[in-house]
Motif scaffolding. Structure first.
Motif, PDB file in Angstrom:
ATOM      1  N   LYS A 177      33.775  22.410  27.115  1.00 16.85           N
ATOM      2  CA  LYS A 177      34.459  21.117  26.996  1.00 16.85           C
ATOM      3  C   LYS A 177      35.056  20.682  28.336  1.00 16.85           C
ATOM      4  N   ARG A 178      35.607  21.638  29.069  1.00 20.25           N
ATOM      5  CA  ARG A 178      36.190  21.315  30.370  1.00 20.25           C
ATOM      6  C   ARG A 178      35.117  20.855  31.360  1.00 20.25           C
ATOM      7  N   THR A 179      33.956  21.509  31.302  1.00 19.30           N
ATOM      8  CA  THR A 179      32.879  21.158  32.227  1.00 19.30           C
ATOM      9  C   THR A 179      32.331  19.766  31.925  1.00 19.30           C
ATOM     10  N   VAL A 180      32.117  19.474  30.651  1.00 16.99           N
ATOM     11  CA  VAL A 180      31.636  18.153  30.252  1.00 16.99           C
ATOM     12  C   VAL A 180      32.620  17.078  30.679  1.00 16.99           C
ATOM     13  N   LYS A 181      33.915  17.353  30.480  1.00 16.05           N
ATOM     14  CA  LYS A 181      34.942  16.383  30.869  1.00 16.05           C
ATOM     15  C   LYS A 181      34.942  16.162  32.373  1.00 16.05           C
ATOM     16  N   TYR A 182      34.751  17.223  33.128  1.00 16.77           N
ATOM     17  CA  TYR A 182      34.744  17.109  34.591  1.00 16.77           C
ATOM     18  C   TYR A 182      33.547  16.288  35.069  1.00 16.77           C
ATOM     19  N   VAL A 183      32.378  16.532  34.468  1.00 13.85           N
ATOM     20  CA  VAL A 183      31.170  15.805  34.876  1.00 13.85           C
ATOM     21  C   VAL A 183      31.321  14.321  34.576  1.00 13.85           C
ATOM     22  N   GLY A 184      31.903  14.010  33.410  1.00 14.53           N
ATOM     23  CA  GLY A 184      32.150  12.615  33.055  1.00 14.53           C
ATOM     24  C   GLY A 184      30.884  11.884  32.633  1.00 14.53           C
ATOM     25  N   GLU A 185      31.006  10.596  32.472  1.00 14.07           N
ATOM     26  CA  GLU A 185      29.893   9.749  32.031  1.00 14.07           C
ATOM     27  C   GLU A 185      29.735   8.557  32.969  1.00 14.07           C
ATOM     28  N   PRO A 186      28.544   8.020  33.123  1.00  9.72           N
ATOM     29  CA  PRO A 186      27.316   8.493  32.496  1.00  9.72           C
ATOM     30  C   PRO A 186      26.760   9.727  33.213  1.00  9.72           C
ATOM     31  N   MET A 187      26.184  10.642  32.442  1.00 10.82           N
ATOM     32  CA  MET A 187      25.527  11.814  33.015  1.00 10.82           C
ATOM     33  C   MET A 187      24.138  11.433  33.508  1.00 10.82           C
ATOM     34  N   THR A 188      23.621  12.231  34.435  1.00 12.12           N
ATOM     35  CA  THR A 188      22.218  12.067  34.810  1.00 12.12           C
ATOM     36  C   THR A 188      21.355  12.532  33.642  1.00 12.12           C
ATOM     37  N   HIS A 189      20.101  12.130  33.639  1.00 11.88           N
ATOM     38  CA  HIS A 189      19.183  12.500  32.559  1.00 11.88           C
ATOM     39  C   HIS A 189      19.094  14.018  32.424  1.00 11.88           C
ATOM     40  N   LEU A 190      18.898  14.719  33.541  1.00 11.42           N
ATOM     41  CA  LEU A 190      18.708  16.172  33.497  1.00 11.42           C
ATOM     42  C   LEU A 190      19.986  16.885  33.087  1.00 11.42           C
ATOM     43  N   GLU A 191      21.136  16.388  33.556  1.00 14.12           N
ATOM     44  CA  GLU A 191      22.419  16.990  33.177  1.00 14.12           C
ATOM     45  C   GLU A 191      22.664  16.826  31.681  1.00 14.12           C
ATOM     46  N   SER A 192      22.308  15.685  31.151  1.00 10.31           N
ATOM     47  CA  SER A 192      22.475  15.434  29.722  1.00 10.31           C
ATOM     48  C   SER A 192      21.620  16.386  28.896  1.00 10.31           C
ATOM     49  N   ILE A 193      20.366  16.579  29.325  1.00 11.90           N
ATOM     50  CA  ILE A 193      19.463  17.493  28.618  1.00 11.90           C
ATOM     51  C   ILE A 193      20.002  18.920  28.668  1.00 11.90           C
ATOM     52  N   ALA A 194      20.475  19.342  29.850  1.00 13.78           N
ATOM     53  CA  ALA A 194      20.968  20.708  30.023  1.00 13.78           C
ATOM     54  C   ALA A 194      22.194  20.963  29.156  1.00 13.78           C
ATOM     55  N   SER A 195      23.162  20.048  29.193  1.00 10.08           N
ATOM     56  CA  SER A 195      24.374  20.233  28.400  1.00 10.08           C
ATOM     57  C   SER A 195      24.066  20.179  26.905  1.00 10.08           C
ATOM     58  N   SER A 196      23.113  19.338  26.518  1.00 13.48           N
ATOM     59  CA  SER A 196      22.727  19.243  25.103  1.00 13.48           C
ATOM     60  C   SER A 196      22.062  20.533  24.625  1.00 13.48           C
ATOM     61  N   ALA A 197      21.256  21.142  25.494  1.00 10.00           N
ATOM     62  CA  ALA A 197      20.590  22.397  25.132  1.00 10.00           C
ATOM     63  C   ALA A 197      21.619  23.492  24.878  1.00 10.00           C
ATOM     64  N   VAL A 198      22.648  23.551  25.721  1.00  8.72           N
ATOM     65  CA  VAL A 198      23.684  24.568  25.549  1.00  8.72           C
ATOM     66  C   VAL A 198      24.482  24.296  24.271  1.00  8.72           C
ATOM     67  N   ARG A 199      24.836  23.028  24.035  1.00  6.45           N
ATOM     68  CA  ARG A 199      25.601  22.692  22.839  1.00  6.45           C
ATOM     69  C   ARG A 199      24.816  23.007  21.570  1.00  6.45           C
ATOM     70  N   ALA A 200      23.534  22.691  21.581  1.00  4.60           N
ATOM     71  CA  ALA A 200      22.700  22.987  20.414  1.00  4.60           C
ATOM     72  C   ALA A 200      22.617  24.493  20.176  1.00  4.60           C
TER      73      ALA A 200
END
Length: 517
Positions: free
Chosen positions: A371-394
């Motif tokens: 949660k801290r890392t996602v908050k630090y990265v902020g929005e909008p995420m890059t396409h690849l960052e979004s895919i990577a974070s989504s894979a970990v969350r899933a």
């Protein structure tokens, strides 16, 4: 599937701490860079190092010639074949290091309240009254701390000369603050908070990289005494002229206040960071070292770049077990989410730090870190960052046993590792065919080996004849091979769930697979 780990923030029965740890095939996420030296260069000893968790071997060119290190490297290759464990190679440069050469190798005794002359005239013999230094600007130095390097041992503070009584031309006369004996052929002089006007890559460093690093296709270059981002840029330009070394990753070694002051720009330019806590502890007050360590490693984590911490379990160069303080130091760094890679001197293969790392990883609060890392990265995420974070969350939500990531450059896998998943990430590197107009060759070997320094990544080099986006269940499928490898490693079992991150056409997708019998 793996059960939910108990977190330290939750109530815990104190008696349960005494229960023996359960045997598991689950590998440690934290990686170990091991320095190979006189006591750890035989095939048998290196094999033991690999079994103890070493995934990157460091070759320190502050001592020993190219032929000596080549013999050690050949033994490493034999150990890799014998153990079937992958290991990358790191070349550590000397850099702008002030050295005293003791040609006769006779012990030099220094007495408290006595005097010693530091001179740039290197033709003179080292003695208890005279120490020749490889730096002509020594007369400008006000405070010096003398460090003694003995082969791969961690630098030991032996003697301080922090009172300059007289300057005679280029010579500096210092009052000795404590009695010490310097034994061996090479000492290192550290000048606290003083700019040393020597190049970051010396002619000797360039020669070693060209004649030893290039033929051996080193995976990492440890750039000692990195002081500015320009140091990294110049080193990268030099590597780019040496064929395959254009792919070598540069880890900036932060060892003094200059590197600290320019840390942000260095981090942006380098592929990774090495925090040399020994030398930093001389330039900084001891009570400030932890503050810089935590701040620097947090920045590395948020940038998704590996960070290596030195001076870990130093006492084990002589002892079979680490001190309780050393074990706690390692565990706290893991629990903070800060520790991704540690550098150790493999002198004594007794109790390693791996059990401590494994224990700490079991109670690491991954959800809070995510949660801290996602908050630090902020929005909008890059396409690849979004895919990577989504894979970990899933993977966290479905309690997956493993994440499988198909990649060519390794970037997607490193982004997944940035979010600290609590399960292994199989980084399946897909080789690419390239040509220089004269011959064809495959890339991928460098990218696979370089994953070995990233927390949680476990690389595989795929067969280039099979496409990464294959969804076929045939034996020829890259995914099938990756799943079989996970099963053979013990991290995937029947009925487990696996998260797969791969490219299908022009799109990157995340999918969840539930395995049958």
């Amino acid at each position: 599937m793996h059960s939910t780990n108990l977190l330290l923030e939750e109530p815990i029965r104190m008696a349960s701490i005494l229960e023996p740890s359960k045997t598991s095939f689950f590998p440690a996420m934290t990686k170990i860079v091991g320095t190979l030296g006189p006591k750890s260069r035989s095939v048998d000893t290196i094999s033991a190092c690999l079994k103890s968790g070493m995934s990157v071997a460091r070759f320190d060119f502050s001592w020993g010639d190219a032929a000596y290190h080549q013999e050690t490297l050949e033994n490493l290759k034999l150990a890799i074949k014998a153990t079937k464990k992958l290991c990358a190679v790191m070349l550590d440069t000397v850099g702008p290091e002030l050295q005293v050469v003791n040609k006769r190798e006779t012990p030099i005794s220094l007495e408290e309240n006595g005097t010693v002359v530091l001179t740039p005239h290197q033709g003179q013999e080292a003695s208890s009254s005279l120490l020749p230094i490889n730096f002509s600007g020594l007369a400008k130095v006000n405070t010096c701390l003398c460090l003694f390097y003995f082969f791969v041992r961690s630098n030991i503070l032996c003697c301080s000369f922090n009172t300059v009584s007289e300057v005679k031309g280029d010579d500096v006369v210092c009052i000795i603050k404590n009695t010490a004996t310097l034994a061996g052929s090479l000492f290192t002089l550290h000048c606290s908070q003083i700019h040393i006007d020597l190049p970051t890559l010396s002619d000797e460093d360039n020669d070693v990289i060209r004649k030893w690093g290039a033929p051996n296709k080193i995976d990492f270059l440890s750039l000692s005494y990195t002081r500015h981002a320009e140091d990294v840029r110049q080193a990268r330009e030099f590597l780019s002229k040496l064929g395959d070394l254009s792919q070598t990753q540069i880890f900036a070694k932060i060892e003094n206040v200059e590197g600290l002051n320019h840390f942000d720009e260095i981090l942006a330019e380098a592929d990774g960071i090495i925090l040399s806590r020994g030398n930093l502890g001389i330039d900084l007050p001891p009570e400030k070292v932890f503050l810089f360590q935590k701040s620097a490693l947090h920045k590395c984590n948020m940038a998704g770049k590996p960070a290596v911490v030195t001076r870990v379990v130093d006492s084990m160069t002589d002892n079979l077990r680490p001190t309780r303080a050393e074990a706690t130091d390692v565990a706290n760094a893991v629990l903070d989410g800060k520790l991704s890679t540690i550098l150790v001197a493999f002198e004594n293969l007794g109790y390693t730090c791996l059990p401590t790392v494994l224990q700490a990883e079991k109670v690491f609060n991954q959800d809070l870190y995510y949660k801290r890392t996602v908050k630090y990265v902020g929005e909008p995420m890059t396409h690849l960052e979004s895919i990577a974070s989504s894979a970990v969350r899933a993977a966290i939500k479905v309690k997956a046993s493993v994440i499988i990531c198909f990649t060519s450059s390794g970037r997607a896998a490193r982004l997944i590792a940035k979010y600290r998943p609590n399960m292994p990430v199989l980084s399946v590197v897909i080789p690419r065919l390239k040509t220089n107009q004269l011959k064809w060759s495959f890339t991928g070997a460098f990218e696979a080996r370089q994953s070995l320094i990233v927390r949680g990544l476990f690389p595989m080099l795929a067969d280039p004849r099979h496409p990464a986006e294959s969804t076929s269940a045939t034996n020829e499928s890259v995914l099938k091979v990756a799943l079989d490898h996970g099963k053979a490693s013990g991290v995937i079992k029947s009925h487990d769930r696996v998260v797969v991150c791969q490219k299908v056409g022009d799109s990157s997708v995340v999918k969840i697979i539930e395995l049958d019998d």
